[in-house]
Design an enzyme around this catalytic site. Structure first.
Site, PDB file in Angstrom:
ATOM      1  CB  THR A 256      36.514  50.051  35.835  1.00  8.81           C
ATOM      2  OG1 THR A 256      37.855  50.266  36.332  1.00  8.81           O
ATOM      3  CG2 THR A 256      36.158  48.502  35.561  1.00  8.81           C
ATOM      4  CE  LYS A 259      36.646  46.312  39.105  1.00  9.94           C
ATOM      5  NZ  LYS A 259      36.486  47.994  39.895  1.00  9.94           N
TER       6      LYS A 259
END
Length: 413
Positions: A256, A259
Site C-alpha cells: 500500500t 500507510k
C-alpha cells in the site's frame, strides 16, 4: 362511460425499519462506528485539531497508519506542489482510456525496483489491489486451490471468494497445519499460499522463509500482503520479506501507499507475465478511475526517500519499544507484539468504546476502539501506533491517562 376502479388499499413495506433495527443492534453492542472529525495541520503531527460539537480542540493522534508521518514530509509536499504546478491533478479517466499518466509509469517502475521484481501495477487502494489480483489469479489458474491464513485481511478474503477457486483456511501462522493442507492436494494441481507478512491487529509476523520452503516443496505459488510492513522494514523499506532476506522467493507482493508511505493507493509486484495478466483482466483495475497523478507524484518522493533513509523507521521502532516498556511497568494489558503495533487489550466492545471516548474528551488522546468484526469478540482493544514524531513526554502522558481511565471504569491493573 367506463367505470374507474379504485386502487386496492394496501400498506407499503417499511424498508427503513430493517436499517433502523440493524443500527440499533450496533449501538447496543458498542460497535457503532463514530468518525471523529480531525484536521491535521502541516508540521504539527501528532497534534491535530478536533472539530467537536463544543468547538475546536487540540488532540494527540495515537492510531494513525501514516506510521512515519511521510504524508507531511517536506520532500513529499514539494513533489505534490510541483505536480500541481505541472497540471498533474485529476486522473483523466481509467488507465486504459485517458488516465495513464507518466507519474503512474514512473511509480510502478520504482515499486518493482523496491521489491526487486520484474514489474508492478498500481491501484486506487490496497483493498482494490488484493481484491483484483486474487480474483484474477484464481480465475486464470484452472482448478486452483488458494490456501489462506485464518487472519487474512477482508480484502484478501473477498478476492479469493470472487475468484471461484477453492479456498482452504490454515491456522494462523501454523506451519504444521499449512503443510497438512498442502499434503492433501495433488502435486500438479495449481495452488497458492496467500498470507500477510505483518498482521495489523496483533502485530505478529509471519515465518515467510518457512512458508516459502513449503511452497517450493509442494509446488505452490506465494502471495504476500506487505501493507503494514512496506516502508517500515528491510534495508530499503521493502517490507518483512526484504528484512528476512527472502523477497526473491515470494511470487507476488502486495503493498500500500496509504500507510508508511503516507499517501493513498495500493499495488502488486511480481513476474511481468503475472502483472500483465492482472492488468489485462482485473475489473478493479480496468474499470476504476486511475489514481490522481498528484498522489503518484507524492508517493514517488516518499518511496525514494525511504529507500535511502532508515532514520524514520529506526526511531519509530525505538518509540514502539519504549511505549511497550511503559505499559508493562504500569501493569496495563499490552498484548505481546514483535512489531511497531502496540495493542492494549480491553475485551469488551462497549467498554472499549467508552474508554476511547473518555481518552478523547478528558485527555485529548485520539485512539479508535478496535471491535468485532475487525477482531474476534472478547479481544476488543485499543491499538496504538507511536511514530517518530511522538515525544517522550507524550508517551509518558499517554500511559498516565490510560491508568486513570482504567481505574475510572473499574478495570484491573
Amino acid at each position: 362511460m367506463t367505470a374507474v376502479l379504485a386502487a386496492p388499499t394496501r400498506t407499503g413495506l417499511d424498508y427503513c425499519a430493517a436499517f433502523t433495527k440493524t443500527l440499533q443492534g450496533l449501538h447496543q453492542e458498542g460497535r457503532y462506528r463514530v468518525f471523529t472529525e480531525l484536521e491535521r495541520p502541516a508540521d504539527r503531527f501528532p497534534t491535530a485539531l478536533w472539530h467537536s460539537s463544543s468547538g475546536v480542540r487540540e488532540v494527540t493522534i495515537w492510531c494513525s497508519n501514516d506510521y512515519l508521518n511521510m504524508g507531511h514530509h517536506p520532500k513529499v509536499l514539494k513533489a505534490m506542489q510541483q505536480a500541481i504546478t505541472d497540471g498533474a491533478t485529476g486522473a483523466g479517466g481509467t488507465r486504459n482510456i485517458g488516465g495513464n499518466h507518466h507519474y503512474h509509469v514512473q511509480l510502478e517502475q520504482l515499486l518493482a525496483t523496491l521489491h526487486h521484481k520484474e514489474a508492478a501495477l498500481s491501484f486506487t487502494s490496497g483493498w482494490v489491489a488484493n481484491l483484483t489480483a486474487l480474483t484474477v489469479i484464481g480465475q486464470v489458474l484452472p482448478n486452483a486451490i488458494i490456501l489462506s491464513d485464518a487472519e487474512n485481511h477482508n480484502s484478501m478474503i473477498e478476492g479469493i471468494k470472487r475468484s471461484g477457486a477453492k479456498r482452504l483456511i490454515f491456522k494462523h501462522n501454523d506451519l504444521f497445519d499449512l503443510e497438512q493442507h498442502l499434503q492433501s492436494i495433488p502435486f500438479d494441481q495449481p495452488k497458492m499460499i496467500a498470507f500477510e507478512s505483518l498482521y495489523s491487529m496483533d502485530g505478529d509476523i509471519a515465518p515467510i522463509a518457512a512458508i516459502c520452503d513449503l511452497a517450493q516443496k509442494y509446488n505452490a505459488l506465494t502471495y504476500l500482503d506487505e501493507v503494514h510492513a512496506v516502508g517500515l522494514y528491510g534495508a530499503h523499506g521493502g517490507g518483512q520479506a526484504q528484512a528476512q532476506g527472502v523477497e526473491d522467493r515470494v511470487d507476488l507482493i502486495q503493498g500500500t501507499l496509504g500507510k508508511a508511505f503516507g499517501l493513498q493507493g495500493g499495488y502488486i509486484a511480481g513476474k511481468a507475465i503475472m502483472i500483465d495478466a492482472i492488468r489485462s483482466l482485473g475489473a478493479g483495475f480496468i474499470f476504476s478511475t486511475a489514481m490522481p497523478p498528484i498522489i503518484a507524484a507524492g508517493a514517488l518522493a516518499s518511496i525514494q526517500h525511504l529507500m535511502h533513509s532508515s532514520y524514520e523507521r529506526t526511531l519509530q521502532q525505538h518509540q514502539a519499544r519504549y511505549l511497550k516498556q511503559l505499559l508493562l511497568e504500569a501493569n496495563l494489558p499490552v498484548m505481546p507484539s514483535p512489531s511497531h503495533i502496540v495493542p492494549v487489550l480491553v475485551g469488551h466492545a462497549a467498554v472499549c468504546k467508552k474508554i476511547s471516548d473518555a481518552l478523547l474528551e478528558q485527555h485529548g488522546i485520539y485512539v479508535q476502539p478496535i471491535n468485532y468484526p475487525t477482531v474476534a469478540k472478547g479481544t476488543e482493544r485499543l491499538r496504538f501506533t507511536p511514530s517518530p514524531k511522538h515525544s517522550t513526554a507524550q508517551l509518558q502522558a499517554l500511559v498516565i491517562a490510560l491508568r486513570q481511565v482504567w481505574q475510572q471504569f473499574g478495570l484491573v491493573l
